[in-house]
Design an enzyme around this catalytic site. Structure first.
Site, PDB file in Angstrom:
ATOM      1  NE  ARG A  51     -21.671   5.073 -44.807  1.00  0.00           N
ATOM      2  CZ  ARG A  51     -22.114   3.655 -44.985  1.00  0.00           C
ATOM      3  NH1 ARG A  51     -22.227   2.989 -43.925  1.00  0.00           N
ATOM      4  NH2 ARG A  51     -22.433   3.265 -46.103  1.00  0.00           N
ATOM      5  CE1 TYR A 103     -19.178  25.337 -29.810  1.00  0.00           C
ATOM      6  CE2 TYR A 103     -20.605  23.391 -30.643  1.00  0.00           C
ATOM      7  CZ  TYR A 103     -19.849  24.381 -30.850  1.00  0.00           C
ATOM      8  OH  TYR A 103     -19.383  24.821 -32.168  1.00  0.00           O
ATOM      9  CG  ASP A 175     -18.607  18.598 -24.662  1.00  0.00           C
ATOM     10  OD1 ASP A 175     -17.328  18.389 -24.732  1.00  0.00           O
ATOM     11  OD2 ASP A 175     -19.263  19.141 -25.284  1.00  0.00           O
ATOM     12  CE  LYS A 200     -13.877  23.391 -30.981  1.00  0.00           C
ATOM     13  NZ  LYS A 200     -15.099  23.186 -30.299  1.00  0.00           N
TER      14      LYS A 200
HETATM   15  C1  PLP Z   1     -16.523  22.778 -30.310  1.00  0.00           C
HETATM   16  C2  PLP Z   1     -17.177  22.120 -29.377  1.00  0.00           C
HETATM   17  C3  PLP Z   1     -18.135  21.176 -29.713  1.00  0.00           C
HETATM   18  C4  PLP Z   1     -18.697  20.952 -31.123  1.00  0.00           C
HETATM   19  O1  PLP Z   1     -17.745  20.393 -31.845  1.00  0.00           O
HETATM   20  P1  PLP Z   1     -17.370  20.431 -33.540  1.00  0.00           P
HETATM   21  O2  PLP Z   1     -16.151  19.678 -33.504  1.00  0.00           O
HETATM   22  O3  PLP Z   1     -17.181  22.122 -33.682  1.00  0.00           O
HETATM   23  O4  PLP Z   1     -18.755  20.101 -34.178  1.00  0.00           O
HETATM   24  C5  PLP Z   1     -18.987  20.480 -28.480  1.00  0.00           C
HETATM   25  N1  PLP Z   1     -18.744  20.697 -27.339  1.00  0.00           N
HETATM   26  C6  PLP Z   1     -17.833  21.793 -27.116  1.00  0.00           C
HETATM   27  C7  PLP Z   1     -17.600  22.070 -25.587  1.00  0.00           C
HETATM   28  C8  PLP Z   1     -17.059  22.260 -28.054  1.00  0.00           C
HETATM   29  O5  PLP Z   1     -16.245  23.458 -27.691  1.00  0.00           O
END
Ligand code: PLP
Length: 390
Positions: A51, A103, A175, A200
């Protein structure tokens, strides 16, 4: 290996990936172990418990830091785990200014999660810098930006917005999931912290869930590293390895995602059935000039509205064959979805309306398939949905 001066594509392939010292393996091993033996109490080779730290995760974190141009990075079990960890920098009474087109899961985490612990939020259109300024309060500690935003692809001036945060001594968080570090590196624009859902583009193959935080300053990194361990939302060694494998091809994939999406966005905009098309690479996009300055290319995400609204849109998204109807984005395969009913269902209808997110909005994650095949698939959906909705 000395990678000083190496460019993005080279860093993607090599950063964190020195040959394994014991075997010479070219690819970093997957260290599937929870714990590490100690020669004497407290005497170890840098790892005690997975961890806290794991060598496969370290390889990934080294790579992600290089891609974002930062001293260090932290990997997480999901983008939401990364966001949760970042929010632990705050305390009750603190205020956050955040984009109004986030998001949906981030919006939910803020309003239903941290809102309960006394953190306050104001959601504004961050493309409007005066609105950002007005939203600041004396107790504002964080500005949370998404650019391009999800799902409307609004582009925020990162240099100017981060400057506003700096003047007010608030932390600027970006983000960067939609752009990926190949298209923009927010730390160079003045961001203190960059977040990724590595699920992603960084992972890129729709085969894992992961997240990352990249801090501009080592001091901030250390605070986050403490919470990474304390909260425990870490990725498995196998998932770390998968993200690292994805990162090696990020540059070539983003070039193809962006080229395919630009071609399809231009084609969609020219179609009589399309009411409006949102893509930063279109000259009609309100922040097109800014996007040209700020991004290397315009990315793989498009959203659009059809004439005929919700029913027509439902028929359309059920008619594609290559574009699979699914949530998520950023994989090699193309996906289609309707944010209001799927990814953004957690955002209340009145908030969606305020942000301009129509119930019939369709979002595409354009993959790296042949663009003519993708266009033919959408053409088929136009014909089919027209037949079904009239
Ligand atoms: C998918 C997404 C998240 C969250 O990520 P997870 O891996 O699904 O927890 C945060 N910000 C954006 C822009 C996203 O597309």
């Amino acid at each position: 290996m000395d990678l000083s001066g190496a460019r993005f594509e080279t860093l993607g392939v090599h950063a964190g990936c020195d040959p394994d010292p014991t075997t010479g393996a070219v690819t970093p091993p997957i260290y599937m172990t929870s714990t590490f033996v100690q020669a004497a109490p407290g005497s170890h080779k840098g790892y005690e418990y997975s961890r806290t730290g794991n060598p496969t995760r370290t390889a990934l974190e080294t790579n992600l830091a290089a891609l974002e141009g930062a001293p260090c990075a932290l990997a997480f079990a999901s983008g939401c785990a990364a966001a949760t960890t970042a929010m632990f920098l705050l305390a009750a009474g603190d205020h956050v200014v955040a984009g109004d087109d986030l998001y949906g899961g981030t919006y939910r985490l803020f309003t239903k999660g941290f809102g309960r612990f006394g953190v306050e939020f104001t959601f504004v259109d961050t493309t409007d810098l005066d609105a950002v300024r007005r939203a600041f309060r004396p107790e504002t500690r964080m500005l949370w930006l998404e650019s391009p935003s999800n799902p409307l692809l609004k582009v925020t001036d990162l240099v100017a917005a981060c400057q506003i945060a700096r003047e007010r001594e608030a932390m600027a968080v970006v983000d960067n999931t939609f752009a990926s570090p190949f298209l923009q590196r927010p730390i160079q624009s003045g961001a203190d912290l960059v977040l990724h859902s590595t699920t992603k583009y960084l992972g890129g193959h729709a085969d894992l869930v992961g997240g990352a935080l990249v801090a501009a300053q080592p001091e901030l990194h250390e605070r986050l590293k403490f919470f990474q361990n304390a909260l425990g939302g870490v990725p498995s060694p196998f998932d770390s390895w998968l993200v690292l494998r994805g990162a090696k091809t990020l540059a070539v994939r983003m070039e193809r995602h962006s080229a395919n999406a630009l071609a399809l966005a231009r084609w969609l905009e020219s179609r009589g059935e399309v009411e409006r098309c949102h893509y930063p690479g279109l000259a009609s996009h309100p922040q097109h000039e800014l996007a040209r300055r700020q991004m290397r290319a315009f990315g793989g995400m498009i959203s659009f509205e059809l004439k005929g609204g919700l029913e027509r849109a439902k028929a359309f998204v059920s008619s594609t064959r290559l574009f699979r109807l699914a949530e998520s984005l950023g994989g090699v395969e193309s996906l289609i979805e309707m944010p209001a009913a799927m990814t953004h269902a957690a955002v209340p209808p009145e908030e969606r309306k305020k942000a301009g997110l129509a119930d019939g909005l369709i979002r595409l994650s354009v993959g790296i398939e042949n663009v003519e095949d993708l266009q033919a698939d959408l053409e088929h959906a136009f014909q089919h949905s027209l037949a079904r909705s009239t």
